[in-house]
Design an enzyme around this catalytic site. Structure first.
Site, PDB file in Angstrom:
ATOM      1  N   HIS A 147       0.755  -0.265  -5.319  1.00 21.91           N
ATOM      2  CA  HIS A 147       1.311  -1.440  -5.695  1.00 21.91           C
ATOM      3  C   HIS A 147      -0.029  -2.715  -6.166  1.00 21.91           C
ATOM      4  O   HIS A 147       0.142  -3.595  -5.957  1.00 21.91           O
ATOM      5  CB  HIS A 147       2.591  -2.201  -5.105  1.00 21.91           C
ATOM      6  CG  HIS A 147       3.833  -1.460  -4.889  1.00 21.91           C
ATOM      7  ND1 HIS A 147       4.509  -0.983  -5.951  1.00 21.91           N
ATOM      8  CD2 HIS A 147       4.252  -0.923  -3.860  1.00 21.91           C
ATOM      9  CE1 HIS A 147       5.569  -0.380  -5.565  1.00 21.91           C
ATOM     10  NE2 HIS A 147       5.547   0.045  -4.290  1.00 21.91           N
ATOM     11  N   TYR A 159       8.478  -2.504  -0.626  1.00 24.25           N
ATOM     12  CA  TYR A 159       7.319  -3.057  -1.439  1.00 24.25           C
ATOM     13  C   TYR A 159       6.080  -3.326  -0.385  1.00 24.25           C
ATOM     14  O   TYR A 159       6.159  -4.339   0.432  1.00 24.25           O
ATOM     15  CB  TYR A 159       7.645  -4.114  -2.298  1.00 24.25           C
ATOM     16  CG  TYR A 159       6.683  -4.410  -3.379  1.00 24.25           C
ATOM     17  CD1 TYR A 159       6.296  -3.735  -4.266  1.00 24.25           C
ATOM     18  CD2 TYR A 159       5.942  -5.754  -3.170  1.00 24.25           C
ATOM     19  CE1 TYR A 159       5.440  -4.165  -5.581  1.00 24.25           C
ATOM     20  CE2 TYR A 159       4.959  -6.350  -4.036  1.00 24.25           C
ATOM     21  CZ  TYR A 159       4.819  -5.246  -5.320  1.00 24.25           C
ATOM     22  OH  TYR A 159       3.939  -5.654  -6.129  1.00 24.25           O
TER      23      TYR A 159
HETATM   24 MG    MG Z   1       3.593   1.199  -9.514  1.00 24.02          MG
END
Ligand code: MG
Length: 434
Positions: A240, A186
């Site tokens: 993200h 992430y």
């Molecule tokens: Mg996404």
């Protein structure tokens, strides 16, 4: 035929139709919702799943829906049990549209994430019931198959470019035509290691996000992948939401040479008006929507053709009824669907998405999500993944059930407190919004 005979024939039609309806519904009295049961479970894996079981007045006839919310499961349970179940009991489960609309305004304020979960749970269960009643899978009720398979994209990650390449190759060998490539988890590609960088005295010392680093690193990854893998594999990437608007424009432009299938979540939902500006200056396809809860977010982006793919989560935006309408809007404006299926999602939501995917003209892609053997055992009918496609079954309704005794063996656990992946920070300790 004489005019009088024709009129006599027309007069007989309503009676005939009533007779046919009675025979199709086996002459049973009108259905009512008898009980609404909430089935929470962690399914042996720490999931935060909440299922809604709508039990009808016809013995043995019930439907299953997904009201899961990984961040607020206990609130959803309370909302359904205390506020919505009393409203739904006694209503006619055949009237899906009316129940959807009246549930949507029942709390007066609409489109909150938790209310949407409850609404989605009900909606899926009602489609499940209607399918079981009709003896048809839900995709048939929605218009029948518009394609022969539901394409999936896989998730490849890796420590470095070589490992990402190896992992993309593995999926290609399995038959996947679409692979999402990330590097370092992430925010990966933009993270400064713990304790490194110029930080304020006694400031946050964990890994932090730096957008310049990210915007420099990730295009190099995709250059590597295109050189090594060629143009055939369709590549995706998820930002993200971590960029500021002008850097998002810069990033989309830098990704252009790598011929992306889409770049996802390039900005946080607060900045969606910028999508129009990005669209004007780049051909990199844009996907957005997993954070959406209101049509006020997705309708302008679709109708202004500011995105290429809408990624709403079906159980977060109003279930099958909402998804099929969003898909129809997409069709009119040349936008495609890519319903979100993060790792916290459940098999009922996955199948709800699948039935919509099968039956719409604007289908783009479905995100991959797979479940451990215990889930397949606990929830017979859970979809299978093979060679880059999602396989449900042709059973009437959604085609899935739940063993409540097994589900009860794995009660929901309150999530641990403290910071989570949603609270990424910059080098000065300020929040970087997801
Ligand atoms: Mg996404």
């Amino acid at each position: 035929m004489r005019r009088r005979d024709l009129l006599a024939g027309a007069a007989a039609m309503p009676a005939l139709a009533a007779q046919q309806y009675a025979s199709r519904t086996r002459g049973l009295p009108r259905l009512t919702i008898k009980e609404v049961k909430v089935i929470p479970t962690s399914a042996g894996r720490g999931y935060q799943w909440v299922f809604v079981k709508v039990i009808t007045s016809e013995p043995g006839l019930y439907g299953l829906g997904s009201a899961s919310n990984v961040n607020a499961a206990f609130s959803v349970i309370n909302l359904i049990e205390k506020h919505y179940a009393p409203f739904w009991v006694g209503k006619d489960p055949d009237r899906i549209e009316d129940l959807w609309q009246s549930t949507n305004v029942h709390a007066y304020w609409r489109n909150s994430m938790i209310h949407n979960n409850a609404l989605s749970g009900l909606d899926m269960a009602l489609w499940d019931i209607k399918g079981k009643r009709a003896g048809m899978p839900v995709y048939d009720l929605l218009g029948g198959k518009a394609r022969d398979g539901v394409s999936l994209y896989a998730h490849a990650d890796g420590r470095d470019m070589q490992q990402v390449e190896d992992n993309v190759r593995k999926y290609m060998e399995e038959g996947y035509r679409h692979v999402r490539a990330q590097m370092g988890g992430y925010g990966g590609g933009g993270m400064i290691a713990p304790g490194k960088g110029s930080r304020p005295a006694s400031g946050f010392q964990g890994a932090v996000f730096d957008e310049d680093l990210y915007v420099d690193t990730i295009p190099k990854l995709f250059e590597h992948l295109r050189v090594k893998l060629g143009r055939e594999v369709k590549l995706l990437h998820d930002v993200h939401e971590h960029l500021t608007p002008t850097m998002a424009v810069e990033f989309a432009k830098r990704m252009e040479p790598y011929h992306m299938f889409f770049v996802e979540d390039i900005l946080p939902p607060e900045q969606i008006d910028w999508f129009r500006e990005i669209k004007k200056v780049t051909t990199t396809p844009l996907a957005m929507g997993e954070l959406f809860t209101s049509p006020r977010e997705w309708v302008p982006l679709i109708s202004e053709r500011a995105i290429d793919f809408v990624r709403n989560r079906v159980s977060q935006t109003g279930g099958i009824t909402a998804a099929k309408k969003t898909a129809a809007l997409c069709e009119a404006f040349g936008v495609r669907t890519a319903w979100q299926e993060g790792g916290d999602n459940d098999p009922v939501n996955q199948l709800a998405a699948y039935h919509v995917d099968y039956s719409i003209a604007s289908f783009g892609i479905q995100e991959e999500n797979h479940f451990p053997p215990l889930v397949h055992e606990m929830m017979p009918g859970t979809a299978e993944l093979k060679g880059g496609y999602l396989y449900g079954n042709d059973a009437p309704g959604l085609g899935i059930d739940i063993n409540e005794a097994t589900a009860a063996k794995f009660p929901l656990q309150p999530p641990p407190g403290g910071d989570t992946w949603t609270t990424v920070r910059g080098v000065d300790g300020g929040l970087v919004k997801p």
